[in-house]
Enzyme design. Structure first.
Site, PDB file in Angstrom:
ATOM      1  N   LYS A  40       1.411   4.133  -2.988  1.00  0.00           N
ATOM      2  CA  LYS A  40       1.026   5.539  -2.841  1.00  0.00           C
ATOM      3  C   LYS A  40       2.217   6.472  -3.056  1.00  0.00           C
ATOM      4  CE  LYS A  40      -3.303   4.836  -2.133  1.00  0.00           C
ATOM      5  NZ  LYS A  40      -4.283   5.319  -3.122  1.00  0.00           N
ATOM      6  N   TYR A  53       0.813  -1.227   0.000  1.00  0.00           N
ATOM      7  CA  TYR A  53       0.000   0.000   0.000  1.00  0.00           C
ATOM      8  C   TYR A  53       0.845   1.275   0.000  1.00  0.00           C
ATOM      9  CZ  TYR A  53      -3.893   3.153   1.102  1.00  0.00           C
ATOM     10  OH  TYR A  53      -4.826   4.152   1.060  1.00  0.00           O
TER      11      TYR A  53
HETATM   12  P1  NAI Z   1     -13.545   2.552  -0.907  1.00  0.00           P
HETATM   13  O1  NAI Z   1     -13.155   1.104  -0.889  1.00  0.00           O
HETATM   14  O2  NAI Z   1     -14.559   3.017   0.076  1.00  0.00           O
HETATM   15  O3  NAI Z   1     -13.990   2.953  -2.385  1.00  0.00           O
HETATM   16  C1  NAI Z   1     -13.178   2.584  -3.483  1.00  0.00           C
HETATM   17  C2  NAI Z   1     -14.020   2.527  -4.750  1.00  0.00           C
HETATM   18  O4  NAI Z   1     -13.148   2.082  -5.809  1.00  0.00           O
HETATM   19  C3  NAI Z   1     -15.169   1.518  -4.676  1.00  0.00           C
HETATM   20  O5  NAI Z   1     -16.356   2.089  -5.186  1.00  0.00           O
HETATM   21  C4  NAI Z   1     -14.680   0.361  -5.546  1.00  0.00           C
HETATM   22  O6  NAI Z   1     -15.748  -0.364  -6.185  1.00  0.00           O
HETATM   23  C5  NAI Z   1     -13.805   1.090  -6.560  1.00  0.00           C
HETATM   24  N1  NAI Z   1     -12.857   0.184  -7.210  1.00  0.00           N
HETATM   25  C6  NAI Z   1     -12.046  -0.721  -6.591  1.00  0.00           C
HETATM   26  N2  NAI Z   1     -11.359  -1.407  -7.512  1.00  0.00           N
HETATM   27  C7  NAI Z   1     -11.734  -0.932  -8.727  1.00  0.00           C
HETATM   28  C8  NAI Z   1     -11.379  -1.259 -10.077  1.00  0.00           C
HETATM   29  N3  NAI Z   1     -10.503  -2.244 -10.346  1.00  0.00           N
HETATM   30  N4  NAI Z   1     -11.943  -0.554 -11.082  1.00  0.00           N
HETATM   31  C9  NAI Z   1     -12.842   0.424 -10.828  1.00  0.00           C
HETATM   32  N5  NAI Z   1     -13.233   0.756  -9.577  1.00  0.00           N
HETATM   33  C10 NAI Z   1     -12.682   0.080  -8.552  1.00  0.00           C
HETATM   34  O7  NAI Z   1     -12.173   3.361  -0.713  1.00  0.00           O
HETATM   35  P2  NAI Z   1     -11.914   4.856  -0.164  1.00  0.00           P
HETATM   36  O8  NAI Z   1     -11.599   4.781   1.283  1.00  0.00           O
HETATM   37  O9  NAI Z   1     -12.968   5.757  -0.643  1.00  0.00           O
HETATM   38  O10 NAI Z   1     -10.543   5.165  -0.905  1.00  0.00           O
HETATM   39  C11 NAI Z   1     -10.458   5.877  -2.128  1.00  0.00           C
HETATM   40  C12 NAI Z   1      -9.004   6.224  -2.371  1.00  0.00           C
HETATM   41  O11 NAI Z   1      -8.524   7.005  -1.288  1.00  0.00           O
HETATM   42  C13 NAI Z   1      -8.075   5.010  -2.466  1.00  0.00           C
HETATM   43  O12 NAI Z   1      -7.093   5.261  -3.456  1.00  0.00           O
HETATM   44  C14 NAI Z   1      -7.460   4.958  -1.085  1.00  0.00           C
HETATM   45  O13 NAI Z   1      -6.213   4.321  -1.089  1.00  0.00           O
HETATM   46  C15 NAI Z   1      -7.347   6.432  -0.765  1.00  0.00           C
HETATM   47  N6  NAI Z   1      -7.218   6.745   0.661  1.00  0.00           N
HETATM   48  C16 NAI Z   1      -8.199   6.416   1.556  1.00  0.00           C
HETATM   49  C17 NAI Z   1      -8.049   6.752   2.901  1.00  0.00           C
HETATM   50  C18 NAI Z   1      -9.096   6.446   3.933  1.00  0.00           C
HETATM   51  O14 NAI Z   1      -8.833   6.669   5.127  1.00  0.00           O
HETATM   52  N7  NAI Z   1     -10.264   5.960   3.568  1.00  0.00           N
HETATM   53  C19 NAI Z   1      -6.829   7.413   3.385  1.00  0.00           C
HETATM   54  C20 NAI Z   1      -5.868   7.716   2.360  1.00  0.00           C
HETATM   55  C21 NAI Z   1      -6.071   7.377   1.053  1.00  0.00           C
END
Ligand code: NAI
Length: 264
Positions: A160, A156
């Site tokens: 990033k 991860y």
């Molecule tokens: P989440 O899991 O809640 O949402 C991710 C979305 O991406 C989902 O709708 C999923 O269906 C979609 N997705 C996953 N694989 C896919 C693929 N192969 N093709 C198309 N869509 C796909 O995740 P969240 O928490 O909203 O994270 C979003 C971004 O923010 C990620 O890059 C994560 O690493 C980053 N992030 C999140 C943090 C947190 O605390 N939630 C902190 C720092 C970064």
């Protein structure tokens, strides 16, 4: 006139069906953009419908960002339905647990293929018409774990950190051709990806206490930074990273015992 106005712009958000991506899609639409929710999860259709119900313009396009064919097809659909995008937000990402001595090579590759290569693939495919027109903005969602190692989370942090450098390289290579590239790095945000962590008793309180802003971040906090970077208000900003973490990563010095210098 609004300070930020994205009317007449088409914006694509990967992973827009949930969490941070959903928040970004709502934010871009609120700023006037015709917003395309790209996700492999059909729940993205509900996000597009929610935007349309509140008077915005939005479409859902099903897409797996780890597949060349899927992203190429999605780009053709976007152009056919709403025109060529001027804004791409790379957000679809995930994490898997595992120490560096135990994580399987398959899991390592899986994370890099989504979190890093997926970002480059979408930048190339959606960026092509931007480069042809000589105008466009890319925003990539990385993480504070790009700068601070997130232990026992396999690839991860490495993925990033690589996104931050990918964005800088895009900024340098594509800047002369009119395309900007920037990163937003979220801190702790409550989303479906992290929901199980926050449901664990005591975690929400313990995490809040570590953040100077004394709250866990919301998808809207990330959306505000992305909307700014995607807008003309950021037209002279490229190759940069905005950390949106309530101050969490600035707290290291405050953890050192320093008699005589405590809060009184
Ligand atoms: P989440 O899991 O809640 O949402 C991710 C979305 O991406 C989902 O709708 C999923 O269906 C979609 N997705 C996953 N694989 C896919 C693929 N192969 N093709 C198309 N869509 C796909 O995740 P969240 O928490 O909203 O994270 C979003 C971004 O923010 C990620 O890059 C994560 O690493 C980053 N992030 C999140 C943090 C947190 O605390 N939630 C902190 C720092 C970064």
């Amino acid at each position: 006139m609004a300070w930020i106005d994205l009317t007449a712009k088409v914006a694509v958000v990967t992973g827009g069906a949930a969490g941070i991506g959903r928040g970004i899609a709502l934010g871009l639409a609120e700023a006037g953009a015709t917003t395309v929710v790209l996700d492999r999860n059909e729940a993205g259709a509900a996000v597009a419908a929610e935007i349309r119900a509140s008077g915005g313009r939005a479409e859902f396009v099903a897409c797996d960002v780890t597949s060349d064919d899927s992203v190429t097809n999605a780009a053709a659909q976007v152009t056919a339905r709403v025109g060529q995008p001027a804004i791409l937000v790379n957000n679809a990402g995930t994490m898997l647990p595992g120490g560096l001595d135990t994580t399987s090579m398959a899991d390592w590759e899986r994370i890099l293929s989504l979190n890093l290569t997926g970002y480059l693939r979408c930048a190339r495919i959606f960026g092509e018409p931007m480069l042809a027109r000589g105008a466009g903005a890319l925003a990539h969602v990385a993480s504070i774990s790009a700068s601070f190692p997130q232990s026992y989370s396999g690839a991860y942090s490495a993925s990033k950190a690589a996104v931050v450098m990918l964005s800088r390289q895009l900024a340098v290579e594509w800047g002369p051709r009119g395309v900007r590239s920037n990163v937003v790095s979220p801190g702790m945000i409550r989303t479906p990806m992290t929901e199980a962590i926050y449901r664990t008793p005591g975690v929400d309180e313990a995490r809040r206490a570590l953040v100077p802003a004394r709250r866990i971040g919301r998808p809207e906090d990330i959306a505000d930074a992305v909307v700014f970077l995607a807008s003309e208000r950021a037209s002279y900003i490229t190759g940069e990273e905005i950390v949106v973490d309530g101050g969490f990563t600035r707290t290291l010095m405050g953890t050192i015992p320093r008699p005589g210098f405590e809060k009184n």
